[in-house]
Motif scaffolding. Structure first.
Motif, mmCIF file in Angstrom:
data_model
loop_
_atom_site.group_PDB
_atom_site.id
_atom_site.type_symbol
_atom_site.label_atom_id
_atom_site.label_comp_id
_atom_site.label_asym_id
_atom_site.label_seq_id
_atom_site.Cartn_x
_atom_site.Cartn_y
_atom_site.Cartn_z
ATOM 1 N N ILE A 46 0.833 -1.207 0.000
ATOM 2 C CA ILE A 46 0.000 0.000 0.000
ATOM 3 C C ILE A 46 0.867 1.256 0.000
ATOM 4 N N ARG A 47 0.291 2.345 -0.476
ATOM 5 C CA ARG A 47 0.983 3.635 -0.491
ATOM 6 C C ARG A 47 1.107 4.158 0.934
ATOM 7 N N VAL A 48 2.089 5.021 1.174
ATOM 8 C CA VAL A 48 2.292 5.559 2.517
ATOM 9 C C VAL A 48 1.087 6.385 2.960
ATOM 10 N N SER A 49 0.460 7.115 2.027
ATOM 11 C CA SER A 49 -0.727 7.912 2.372
ATOM 12 C C SER A 49 -1.875 6.993 2.787
ATOM 13 N N GLU A 50 -2.012 5.849 2.102
ATOM 14 C CA GLU A 50 -3.057 4.878 2.439
ATOM 15 C C GLU A 50 -2.788 4.259 3.801
ATOM 16 N N CYS A 51 -1.519 4.021 4.080
ATOM 17 C CA CYS A 51 -1.129 3.428 5.370
ATOM 18 C C CYS A 51 -1.473 4.369 6.530
ATOM 19 N N CYS A 52 -1.196 5.665 6.336
ATOM 20 C CA CYS A 52 -1.451 6.648 7.400
ATOM 21 C C CYS A 52 -2.942 6.885 7.623
ATOM 22 N N ARG A 53 -3.771 6.518 6.627
ATOM 23 C CA ARG A 53 -5.218 6.687 6.770
ATOM 24 C C ARG A 53 -5.899 5.480 7.412
ATOM 25 N N LEU A 54 -5.181 4.392 7.596
ATOM 26 C CA LEU A 54 -5.792 3.183 8.155
ATOM 27 C C LEU A 54 -6.283 3.421 9.580
ATOM 28 N N THR A 55 -7.463 2.900 9.883
ATOM 29 C CA THR A 55 -7.995 2.974 11.239
ATOM 30 C C THR A 55 -8.109 1.565 11.806
ATOM 31 N N MET A 56 -8.405 1.489 13.070
ATOM 32 C CA MET A 56 -8.564 0.194 13.729
ATOM 33 C C MET A 56 -9.701 -0.611 13.089
ATOM 34 N N VAL A 63 6.567 8.491 8.708
ATOM 35 C CA VAL A 63 6.864 7.142 8.214
ATOM 36 C C VAL A 63 8.217 7.123 7.513
ATOM 37 N N ARG A 64 8.466 8.130 6.683
ATOM 38 C CA ARG A 64 9.742 8.198 5.950
ATOM 39 C C ARG A 64 10.915 8.334 6.922
ATOM 40 N N TYR A 65 10.719 9.105 7.981
ATOM 41 C CA TYR A 65 11.775 9.282 8.986
ATOM 42 C C TYR A 65 12.061 7.953 9.704
ATOM 43 N N ILE A 66 11.012 7.226 10.039
ATOM 44 C CA ILE A 66 11.160 5.930 10.715
ATOM 45 C C ILE A 66 11.952 4.959 9.848
ATOM 46 N N LEU A 67 11.620 4.901 8.559
ATOM 47 C CA LEU A 67 12.319 3.983 7.649
ATOM 48 C C LEU A 67 13.790 4.367 7.497
ATOM 49 N N SER A 68 14.078 5.671 7.464
ATOM 50 C CA SER A 68 15.472 6.131 7.364
ATOM 51 C C SER A 68 16.265 5.711 8.600
ATOM 52 N N GLU A 69 15.634 5.817 9.766
ATOM 53 C CA GLU A 69 16.294 5.393 11.005
ATOM 54 C C GLU A 69 16.567 3.893 10.999
ATOM 55 N N MET A 70 15.637 3.121 10.473
ATOM 56 C CA MET A 70 15.812 1.672 10.419
ATOM 57 C C MET A 70 16.977 1.288 9.508
ATOM 58 N N ILE A 71 17.133 2.042 8.425
ATOM 59 C CA ILE A 71 18.259 1.809 7.509
ATOM 60 C C ILE A 71 19.587 2.041 8.233
ATOM 61 N N GLU A 72 19.644 3.120 9.023
ATOM 62 C CA GLU A 72 20.856 3.428 9.774
ATOM 63 C C GLU A 72 21.183 2.324 10.772
ATOM 64 N N LYS A 73 20.153 1.845 11.457
ATOM 65 C CA LYS A 73 20.359 0.779 12.442
ATOM 66 C C LYS A 73 20.821 -0.519 11.783
ATOM 67 N N ALA A 74 20.323 -0.758 10.567
ATOM 68 C CA ALA A 74 20.711 -1.978 9.850
ATOM 69 C C ALA A 74 22.063 -1.814 9.155
ATOM 70 N N ALA A 75 22.608 -0.581 9.198
ATOM 71 C CA ALA A 75 23.900 -0.257 8.589
ATOM 72 C C ALA A 75 23.921 -0.585 7.100
ATOM 73 N N LEU A 76 22.835 -0.277 6.432
ATOM 74 C CA LEU A 76 22.744 -0.500 4.995
ATOM 75 C C LEU A 76 23.009 0.808 4.257
ATOM 76 N N SER A 77 23.802 0.739 3.205
ATOM 77 C CA SER A 77 24.135 1.944 2.441
ATOM 78 C C SER A 77 23.179 2.095 1.261
ATOM 79 N N ILE A 78 21.886 2.060 1.551
ATOM 80 C CA ILE A 78 20.871 2.205 0.507
ATOM 81 C C ILE A 78 19.857 3.255 0.947
#
Length: 300
Positions: free
Chosen positions: A147-157, A225-240
């Motif tokens: 799903i798109r990030v906008s669709e993900c942020c609109r999801l409700t319980m 969401v984009r910030y969270i994914l960037s942080e995860m990349i840093e933690k995984a030490a991936l150069s992508i």
């Protein structure tokens, strides 16, 4: 009406009658403002005075700015639609952009993540913390559903059905579709909802029915969401570089690599046209060629 009033009238039409998203309307607004700046430079005071030679001059300016063919095509398409609206409202008599030919788009193959890269990402979150549980659920769901990030942020319980493993996605143009998710996303979502989400929700003064929350218990934004994914990349030490859309590309590519039907993938992604989904077949063909060249004894 003056130029500004006419533009405002058009943007209202896009929102109310066409159900365009705020993001789409903002992109239209950017293009039209860019063209109005050109009109001002060329001393064109009214949309009625825009002629085909003026359009040609504008296209020449875009070429000098070294914009991609895709960007130029999008600008021409946007302005063509705008002048079509002006004709409908009888504000102009002709559409000068109808004569402008759209440049052929470059075939850009979507970038995706390999399974080994994804595997590293799935092991970086601390599942003993609320934010770690949220991040894991976010990553699993984005990859599981495409799903798109906008669709993900609109999801409700209310959009999650654990009994049959599906989510109700609110897509572009207020279109809805059901998308299934697997056991990994199921477990990650269940852990987050039962534990982490309740903790995050307690930090806000008011109740929130949105699925993914930020550290203050408010609805998570697309930027978040984009910030969270960037942080995860840093933690995984991936150069992508990773983005929610790259996870969407990965979902589609891996599905087709495993033999999924193209029309099924189209439905899951929420693409209106099959041609939009077909670009992912080029990725699969490239992979087939790579495997062939590596393994066939007479390939070289």
């Amino acid at each position: 009406m003056n130029l500004t009033q006419m533009c405002h009238f058009y943007f209202e039409y896009l929102q109310i009658e066409r159900n365009y998203s705020r993001y789409t309307i903002e992109s239209y607004q950017f293009v039209i403002e860019h063209f109005m700046n050109f009109m001002q430079e060329e001393r064109i005071s009214s949309f009625r005075d825009v002629s085909y030679p003026a359009v040609r001059l504008y296209l020449t300016q875009l070429h000098k700015e070294q914009l991609s063919r895709r960007t130029v095509a999008r600008k021409v398409s946007t302005l063509r639609s705008f002048f079509r609206f002006l004709m409908r409202e009888e504000y102009v008599k002709e559409n000068p952009f109808m004569l402008a030919s759209l440049p052929k788009k470059e075939l850009t193959i979507p970038k995706f993540l390999y399974e080994e890269e994804l595997e590293k990402l799935f092991h970086v979150s601390d599942l003993n913390t609320p934010l770690g549980q949220r991040n894991q659920a976010l990553l699993e769901l984005l990859y599981a559903t495409g799903i798109r990030v906008s669709e993900c942020c609109r999801l409700t319980m209310n959009d999650i059905d654990f009994t049959i493993g599906t989510i109700l996605v609110h897509g572009k143009g207020k279109k809805q579709r059901y998308v299934p998710f697997g056991s990994f996303a199921h477990d990650a979502l269940d852990t987050y909802i039962q534990n982490g989400r309740k903790t995050l929700l307690g930090k806000a003064n008011d109740a929130c029915n949105v699925l993914f929350l930020n550290s203050r218990g408010k609805a998570l934004t697309t930027r978040g969401v984009r910030y969270i994914l960037s942080e995860m990349i840093e933690k995984a030490a991936l150069s992508i570089h990773i983005s929610p859309h790259k996870l969407r590309h990965s979902f589609a590519t891996h599905m087709l690599d495993q033999g999924a039907d193209l029309r099924v993938v189209q439905e899951l992604l929420g693409h209106e046209h099959l041609s939009t989904t077909q670009i992912y077949t080029h990725v699969s063909k490239e992979k087939l060629r790579s495997v062939y060249m590596t393994n066939h004894p007479r390939a070289h």
